[in-house]
Enzyme design. Structure first.
Site, PDB file in Angstrom:
ATOM      1  N   GLU D  31       0.827  -1.207   0.000  1.00 61.81           N
ATOM      2  CA  GLU D  31       0.000   0.000   0.000  1.00 61.81           C
ATOM      3  C   GLU D  31       0.862   1.258   0.000  1.00 61.81           C
ATOM      4  OE1 GLU D  31      -2.067  -0.708   3.658  1.00 61.81           O
ATOM      5  OE2 GLU D  31      -2.691  -2.684   2.961  1.00 61.81           O
ATOM      6  N   GLU D  65      -4.481  -6.483   3.287  1.00 64.82           N
ATOM      7  CA  GLU D  65      -3.280  -7.210   3.747  1.00 64.82           C
ATOM      8  C   GLU D  65      -3.303  -8.683   3.391  1.00 64.82           C
ATOM      9  OE1 GLU D  65      -4.922  -4.981   5.537  1.00 64.82           O
ATOM     10  OE2 GLU D  65      -3.399  -3.408   5.477  1.00 64.82           O
ATOM     11  N   GLN D  87       3.348  -1.584   5.719  1.00 59.07           N
ATOM     12  CA  GLN D  87       3.400  -0.287   6.388  1.00 59.07           C
ATOM     13  C   GLN D  87       3.860  -0.412   7.847  1.00 59.07           C
ATOM     14  OE1 GLN D  87       0.052   2.280   5.569  1.00 59.07           O
ATOM     15  NE2 GLN D  87       0.634   2.364   3.419  1.00 59.07           N
ATOM     16  N   ASP D  90       2.133  -3.720  13.002  1.00 58.02           N
ATOM     17  CA  ASP D  90       0.877  -3.954  13.726  1.00 58.02           C
ATOM     18  C   ASP D  90      -0.207  -4.547  12.831  1.00 58.02           C
ATOM     19  OD1 ASP D  90       1.213  -1.947  16.399  1.00 58.02           O
ATOM     20  OD2 ASP D  90       2.375  -1.434  14.632  1.00 58.02           O
ATOM     21  N   PHE D  91      -0.065  -4.331  11.527  1.00 58.18           N
ATOM     22  CA  PHE D  91      -1.119  -4.785  10.616  1.00 58.18           C
ATOM     23  C   PHE D  91      -0.897  -6.220  10.161  1.00 58.18           C
ATOM     24  CE2 PHE D  91      -0.562  -0.123   9.299  1.00 58.18           C
ATOM     25  CZ  PHE D  91      -1.128   0.300  10.489  1.00 58.18           C
ATOM     26  N   ILE D  92       0.189  -6.809  10.623  1.00 58.63           N
ATOM     27  CA  ILE D  92       0.506  -8.181  10.228  1.00 58.63           C
ATOM     28  C   ILE D  92      -0.552  -9.151  10.738  1.00 58.63           C
ATOM     29  CG2 ILE D  92       1.859  -8.869  12.255  1.00 58.63           C
ATOM     30  CD1 ILE D  92       3.948 -10.019  10.204  1.00 58.63           C
ATOM     31  N   HIS D 133      -0.144   1.025  16.771  1.00 61.51           N
ATOM     32  CA  HIS D 133       0.881   1.482  15.817  1.00 61.51           C
ATOM     33  C   HIS D 133       2.284   1.492  16.408  1.00 61.51           C
ATOM     34  CE1 HIS D 133      -2.524   2.795  13.409  1.00 61.51           C
ATOM     35  NE2 HIS D 133      -1.713   3.061  12.416  1.00 61.51           N
TER      36      HIS D 133
END
Ligand SMILES: Cc1ncc(C[n+]2csc(CCOP(=O)(O)OP(=O)(O)O)c2C)c(N)n1
Ligand SMILES: Cc1ncc(C[n+]2csc(CCOP(=O)(O)OP(=O)(O)O)c2C)c(N)n1
Ligand SMILES: [Mg+2]
Ligand SMILES: [Mg+2]
Lengths: 338, 343, 338, 343
Positions: D31, D65, D87, D90-92, D133
């Site tokens: 992204e 994701e 990015q 935390d988004f994993i 984050h």
């Protein structure tokens, strides 16, 4: 209510016979597997494909040998149709070293790179998540190959379906999404899980093309995929083909199927992809009972040979458990643990 | 107090039924849990409940793990007490964000103004299903502040701790072993009797309390689930060879009952942690690190660990049995540890 | 091209003034926050709401006080509109103990149960994932409350959007999905991420109702939500409202906005929700310049008071770091670690 | 060999550019990574690359994701070498299934017939962004057989290990600390110089090799990322007090260079593991358990751990600084450990 008799679209005889033969091969193979499973010869669990054979055969016959497919927890039919030999498929179900995954994958992970089939993914919609990468690789390398992704209607409620189809559409990836809508996800009817009648309706969220086909009609499935394939290989963008079908057996071991009616089952039995095709071929004088008997006989021999091969094959060696986790040499992480 | 012998599956069904009876905010949500003529959940634990409590409180969902846990978190924040179901624990990776970033953090982010009382049941363990249907992922979750993690291994604990989990104001994940549901363990589980005396009367088993399953002075074994039974079998066999194993079932991995564990290890001077989850980064590492630090001067030998080897799960029985801890492997480890006298 | 002048739909004056006033309150608050941020008074980062005020105000004014909302990484406007006091919002941005999350949440997690707002979720589509549970609780308890879920168009490409809306639709949950389509997700234009033109088009995948509104027109947003709310509270099923809007500022700190054109920005500036509303109110003689000046003056005072309050408030005590992770008493997991 | 001083961000950009030049199968996907006028990724690491390699090889995606990692896995299986970007780490949790159940297991499930060469970059670390984050989730992944996990902490290692990761035939996750990208650390990072001498010539830094950052005989510190620099600062300060810390940067957490670590601990007899990831179940537990077991007879004191306390991350600076390991806390722990002489 679908028209029972099959329009053979004057496809040439050889092709029709091969479609017919493969549908029977899948059926007989699965019937045998079920017997063996009940006899306790096969470990774990199985998800049977009887009833849906026309979908796997129609799709895989229309693909090029070099095209790839992804599959699900119900992969036996997809594997045989794509060209995994009955020997290596059966050996895998027995957990033998000669299996297509060397006994490490098993029923839910059948597959073989040599014939263009990734190990089946038993996570619902897992294949939808990964197939975009297969398509992207074909696109980036400009190989004109196509990827076909099999999944059930239940998988269309997963986030992976949404993310995957959207990315494939916007990237115009060479992918054929094959939804086998057999009405149920385990015990749950599709209409209890969404207000949308057809899976095909959902492509409007992605600007993707779609087509609904009679999944009990191998010729119709074949024609739909054949028509789509070449344009897709050349960048026209993905398509979703929804095949209306039915699984004759339970979802997995020990499913009494009490969540569906006898009437419903009987109706779908009248659409059995083997009987319908047989009748149509006979009506059109393309086979007679002798040839049919011969076809079945050859298939039985192929299956018996596969069973003997599997039974006589060795199990993997204990040490094999420790290889294949990593490709690059890496001091086995298990050393310290012994 | 009258009791009767039942298995874990039955015990959990009773716990859920009692709590649903007791608190109208308790409800079930998941795939294939209440469909008439269906399975009552992947392992039949919910059979009979829809008839008792109706489909408003036993909600069948699409195959949408993120929605199942997201919905549970939202409902919990609004004062409900959801019991979401994911069929196999292997599918928990589909909704990690809802568990790790939402359920576990919402209370803290809100400055303590909110709570997330949900109880997630997760069946673990190998059963010749291969790499995606046999994992024991409990160790990931002891690393998530805000969660509680329990692993009941017998019917008495299962019923009591399930009831405690449902009443707990924090998100609790209950990991159960799929080969232990029956009243009789499957062949693969050694076919041992898995029933336990369970009181007719209501009782709770607190989260955070460990259970001593066997007394001994030679060394301490800490284990859960099917591996716990294998450790007990190994301990029994080795009695004759003069090795007296003390066996502890931690029950709760987060919070951990360190006192019970330290007291035992300080007595025996030796510890072995055994689990079916993989070795590296498994919960055995945390327990071993804690014991090594806090029982340092009492340790007569290095703390040992046995776990599934660090590979995905192979499906064929011979390889699967090689990867997960067997009674034989456990025995060898015990004997090896028993012989060690480094100080 | 939308019609610039606002049709006041002869709503009563008091309501119109309050809508107008709140739009200005959100704008001035955010302008102040940005100044303070540049001065280095606020820790971390911020995502500004200027330009989108009509959406938050229109939605929250149409809701009942007892209704709830979920928000995103860009929550300042949603918070003020739903009734979080400027004092506790500003204090939270300063990281003070008097903040609505006691200084633990910060800019991306603004919220306050007391006014019906969950802590904002900074995971894109995270609120979409959770709001179904809020709606389910209302439905099960039959409270006739409604939940409104704010999210951006970028969030509609997440799996959570698909799973959440589908479940909400099939369960007929009392939820209003408010998509603030400001064209960009960070630097990425929506039309680079999907082939579908409007987010609203996507509800056809769920059999859900939808409506597209001018997100720069507070009256239109208000009316749309007002019309939908009561039916939804009574079980008519969820709706998705797509508000076409624009963020005047960058995505977050230090965004030079080079990915969009001056022309585009200028066009949207002509639709500024404050100017348009002001002109329409004056045309209809509902306010004059004095009243306007007075409104602005009061707002300035409210903001100045909030800043002073925040600045003078104490920071949390170091020990506060260790509480609030768990509700039930549990021997602090941090003990062993000290 | 000519060198120049550059920071980690620059080093990683060079590594990616060189590998994209070298192998046309290498590509970027994620992204906001290549949008003209955009950010070049959340931390600007990709700036300039689209101009060099074009948008066919730097693919901007929707916010999806699961699709980003799923697509990377599929492409890797077909012989490509994707470098997906999420990015923030935390988004994993949005794509754990694709990482844990697919990327890590595909090879094994196929009986070794396939490989999954992908390199996932994940920025970790607190920066007053709050609970969603600022996490450092690397510990979850050392528990995933089939993956490799590396944590570069300086520009030299970052460039060399990134190149090794891209060439590696297995899935590798590269965790980088967001406060260490610049050539000069932010205030919050102590403002220290973060550049390193990096050769103009091509070089690789192998996965699985640790680095000794400082010699000493008093005790051994094992740490990564920003915490590593805090440990080095603490070690420097304590020199005057006669405490000689040996500091090791493991670089690779899976596989772990146990030899370098054991050699040092066997010499010093004392070990402290420090990381920004939370305490319970963190990678420090695994390292502490391994040291405690394998250096048992040489240990003069219990192995110690310092980590972020077990709570979600609070946003306000005073609380954030309290939760993550500070130079002060590290010093206290070092002094405390230095004083211990339990045998
Ligand atoms: C992510 C995930 N959730 C749940 C399951 C359990 N499960 C296995 S098959 C199945 C039903 C799938 O239905 P459908 O997609 O229609 O395929 P079908 O079984 O009808 O072929 C479920 C729920 C799973 N394997 N993976
Ligand atoms: C799951 C997840 N992925 C990525 C991000 C990083 N991120 C934060 S905001 C944002 C853009 C969101 O766009 P949109 O949903 O349109 O909301 P907007 O910023 O326009 O208000 C992204 C990609 C995130 N916070 N969470
Ligand atoms: Mg189905
Ligand atoms: Mg947007």
């Amino acid at each position: 209510m679908v028209e029972r008799s099959i329009n053979l679209n004057n496809l040439d005889k050889e092709l029709l016979i091969s479609l017919f033969t493969d549908v029977i091969r899948l059926r007989k193979f699965e019937d045998k597997v079920y017997q063996l499973f009940l006899k306790g010869e096969l470990p774990g669990t199985i998800h049977q494909y009887q009833g849906q054979e026309a979908v796997a055969v129609g799709v895989c016959t229309a693909l090029n040998k070099t095209d790839w497919i992804t599959s699900t927890h119900r992969p036996h039919g997809h594997a045989i149709a794509k060209g995994v030999s009955m020997r290596s498929a059966m050996a895998e179900l027995y957990g033998k070293e000669t299996g297509c995954c060397k006994g490490k994958g098993g029923s839910m992970h059948l597959g073989d790179p040599e014939v263009g089939m990734l190990p089946a993914i038993a996570i619902v919609a897992g294949g939808v998540s990964i197939v975009t990468g297969v398509g992207l690789a074909f696109k980036m390398k400009n190989t004109k190959q196509v990827a076909a992704c099999f999944f059930g209607e239940g998988a269309t409620n997963e986030g992976a379906f949404h993310e995957g189809l959207n990315l494939a559409a916007v990237q115009k990836l060479p992918i054929i999404y094959v939804c086998e809508n057999n009405i149920y996800g385990a015990s749950t009817a599709y209409n209890k899980t969404t207000l949308v009648e057809n899976v095909a309706d959902r492509v409007s969220s992605y600007g993707m093309a779609s087509k609904i086909v009679d999944g009990m009609n191998v010729v119709e499935v074949y024609k739909a995929v054949k028509e789509a394939r070449d344009a897709i290989a050349n960048g026209s963008g993905p398509i979703l083909i929804e095949a209306k079908t039915y699984r004759f057996a339970g979802h997995s071991r020990g499913d009494a199927k009490k969540y569906r009616t006898k009437e419903e089952e009987d109706y779908w039995r009248t659409l059995d992809p083997i009987d319908r095709m047989k009748d149509s071929l006979i009506e059109n004088n393309l086979i007679d009972n002798e040839t049919f008997a011969l076809i079945v006989k050859n298939i039985q021999e192929e299956i018996d040979d596969a069973v003997v091969f599997a039974q006589q094959s060795p199990f993997p060696k204990v040490e094999d458990a420790f290889i294949d986790a990593y490709a690059s040499d890496m001091s086995s992480p298990t050393e310290v643990q012994k | 107090m009258t009791t009767r012998r039942i298995g874990i599956g039955e015990a959990i069904r009773e716990a859920i039924a009692e709590e649903m009876q007791r608190d109208e905010n308790v409800f079930l949500i998941g795939e294939d849990i209440g469909i008439p003529g269906g399975f009552g959940g992947a392992f039949g634990v919910y059979l009979g409940l829809p008839e008792k409590f109706g489909h408003e409180r036993i909600i069948d969902t699409p195959i949408s793990e993120k929605a199942i846990i997201g919905t549970s978190v939202g409902a919990a924040l609004m004062g409900m007490r959801p019991i979401p179901d994911l069929q196999y624990s292997d599918f928990i990776f589909e909704c990690m964000d809802e568990i790790v970033n939402q359920a576990a953090k919402m209370r803290y982010m809100s400055g303590g103004k909110l709570k997330v009382p949900l109880t997630l049941r997760c069946p673990v363990g190998t059963a010749n299903r291969g790499a995606q249907h046999g994992q024991s992922p409990e160790s990931y979750f002891i690393h998530v502040p805000g969660l509680k993690v329990v692993c009941p291994s017998d019917a008495y604990v299962a019923k009591g701790v399930m009831k405690s989990a449902i009443r707990d104001d924090d998100p609790v994940i209950v990991f159960e072993h799929k080969l232990l549901y029956g009243s009789k363990g499957r062949e693969s589980a050694g076919g041992m009797d898995l029933t336990a005396e369970v009181p007719e009367e209501e009782y709770l088993f607190p989260i955070g309390k460990a259970l001593k399953k066997r007394d001994g002075n030679s060394l301490t074994i800490i284990s859960t689930h099917l591996t716990l039974y294998r450790c007990l079998a190994a301990a029994e066999d080795l009695k004759n060879e003069g090795i007296e194993c003390e066996v502890i079932d931690p029950v709760s991995l987060l919070p951990l009952d360190t006192k019970t564990i330290y007291d035992s290890v300080n007595k025996t001077g030796k510890a072995l942690i055994a689990h079916e989850d993989t070795f590296t980064g498994g919960w055995g590492a945390e327990v071993a690190a804690l014991i090594s630090q806090n029982c340092f001067s009492k340790l007569k030998a290095p703390v040992q660990r046995i776990a599934a080897y660090d590979v995905p799960l192979p499906v064929t029985p011979i390889l699967e049995q090689t990867v997960v801890p067997s009674i034989e492997r456990i025995k060898e480890k015990i004997i090896q540890l028993h012989k060690m006298e480094l100080k």
